[in-house]
Scaffold this active site. Structure first.
Site, short mmCIF file in Angstrom:
data_model
loop_
_atom_site.label_atom_id
_atom_site.label_comp_id
_atom_site.label_asym_id
_atom_site.label_seq_id
_atom_site.Cartn_x
_atom_site.Cartn_y
_atom_site.Cartn_z
N GLY A 12 0.79 -1.23 0.00
CA GLY A 12 0.00 0.00 0.00
C GLY A 12 0.82 1.27 0.00
O GLY A 12 0.35 2.30 0.48
N ASN A 14 1.55 3.15 -2.56
CA ASN A 14 0.81 4.14 -3.36
C ASN A 14 -0.41 4.65 -2.61
O ASN A 14 -0.75 5.83 -2.71
CB ASN A 14 0.39 3.53 -4.71
CG ASN A 14 1.37 3.86 -5.82
OD1 ASN A 14 1.81 4.98 -5.95
ND2 ASN A 14 1.70 2.85 -6.61
N LYS A 58 -12.01 -13.44 -3.01
CA LYS A 58 -12.33 -13.34 -4.44
C LYS A 58 -13.82 -13.58 -4.72
O LYS A 58 -14.43 -12.88 -5.52
CB LYS A 58 -11.48 -14.33 -5.23
CG LYS A 58 -11.49 -14.11 -6.71
CD LYS A 58 -10.47 -14.99 -7.40
CE LYS A 58 -10.45 -14.73 -8.89
NZ LYS A 58 -9.41 -15.50 -9.57
N ASN A 101 -6.84 2.71 -12.71
CA ASN A 101 -5.75 1.83 -12.31
C ASN A 101 -4.44 2.48 -12.73
O ASN A 101 -4.40 3.25 -13.69
CB ASN A 101 -5.91 0.47 -13.00
CG ASN A 101 -4.83 -0.51 -12.60
OD1 ASN A 101 -4.51 -0.67 -11.43
ND2 ASN A 101 -4.25 -1.18 -13.60
N HIS A 103 -0.59 1.36 -13.96
CA HIS A 103 0.17 0.21 -14.45
C HIS A 103 1.64 0.62 -14.56
O HIS A 103 1.93 1.70 -15.07
CB HIS A 103 -0.36 -0.23 -15.82
CG HIS A 103 0.26 -1.50 -16.30
ND1 HIS A 103 -0.08 -2.73 -15.79
CD2 HIS A 103 1.25 -1.73 -17.20
CE1 HIS A 103 0.65 -3.66 -16.37
NE2 HIS A 103 1.47 -3.07 -17.23
N ASP A 144 -5.84 -4.05 -18.34
CA ASP A 144 -4.96 -3.00 -18.86
C ASP A 144 -5.35 -2.48 -20.25
O ASP A 144 -4.49 -2.02 -20.99
CB ASP A 144 -3.50 -3.50 -18.90
CG ASP A 144 -3.02 -3.92 -17.52
OD1 ASP A 144 -3.42 -3.29 -16.52
OD2 ASP A 144 -2.25 -4.91 -17.44
N GLU A 173 5.23 6.91 -10.08
CA GLU A 173 3.91 6.65 -9.48
C GLU A 173 3.63 7.64 -8.36
O GLU A 173 2.55 8.25 -8.31
CB GLU A 173 3.84 5.22 -8.94
CG GLU A 173 3.85 4.17 -10.01
CD GLU A 173 3.92 2.75 -9.47
OE1 GLU A 173 3.72 1.82 -10.27
OE2 GLU A 173 4.17 2.55 -8.26
#
EC number: 2.1.2.2
Length: 188
Positions: A12, A14, A58, A101, A103, A144, A173
């Site tokens: 975590g 980011n 999930k 998102n 990438h 993506d 990022e």
């Protein structure tokens, strides 16, 4: 007040960076952190900042429980920041163009199933790329492949290891992800 929900599967870093960036912002707030990993360090970050957190598996992601929790927070944006599971179509349909998102490469190169983290950096190194970077994009039903929001390149000619590449990408990022999020809100 614009509300953001963050998804992460691991450390975590980011997420922490985004929290710090918006900490004193009176128009944008982090209202929830979701993780599929009971042992993710991102949970410690949520606790430290007193942010509501949700741990799920999930099947809960795919069967609607996670969507219920998201809906209860009524976010304006869902941010995947190191989230490793494929995001389900039913959530994407509920939040069109409101899920983004980041990438760790210049898509469309080095994207798709299994291309995350060090897998990406190793592939970039093995192919002797001279540059790599980040892509921030909207999430759609394919890994993506959503519409690009932002890309930024970095020269990696002097990098000898995937770890060195990862460090350069992570710097990008940290610098650009929160700014891109903020710009999404100011452009609407």
């Amino acid at each position: 007040m614009k509300k953001i929900v963050l998804f992460a599967s691991g450390n975590g870093s980011n997420v922490e960076n985004i929290i710090q960036y918006f900490k004193n912002n009176d128009t944008i707030s982090i209202v929830g952190i979701f993780t599929n990993n009971l042992h993710a360090k991102v949970l410690d970050r949520a606790k430290k900042h007193n942010i509501f957190s949700v741990i799920f598996n999930k099947s809960e992601l795919n069967e609607g429980l996670v969507l219920e929790k998201i809906n209860s927070l009524q976010p304006d944006l869902i941010v995947l920041a190191g989230f490793l599971l494929k995001f389900p179509e039913h959530i994407i349909k509920e939040y069109p163009n409101k899920i983004i998102n980041i990438h760790p490469a210049l898509l469309p190169n080095y994207g798709g199933k299994g291309m995350y983290g060090m897998n990406v950096h190793n592939a970039v190194l093995e192919n002797n790329e001279k540059e790599t970077g980040i892509t921030i994009h909207f999430v759609n039903e394919h890994y993506d492949e959503g519409e690009f929001i932002f890309q930024h390149k970095v020269n990696i000619q002097n990098c000898k290891t995937a770890e060195e590449i990862a460090t350069k990408v992570q710097e990008l990022e940290y610098e650009f992800f929160p700014k891109a999020i903020e710009k999404l809100f100011t452009n609407h």
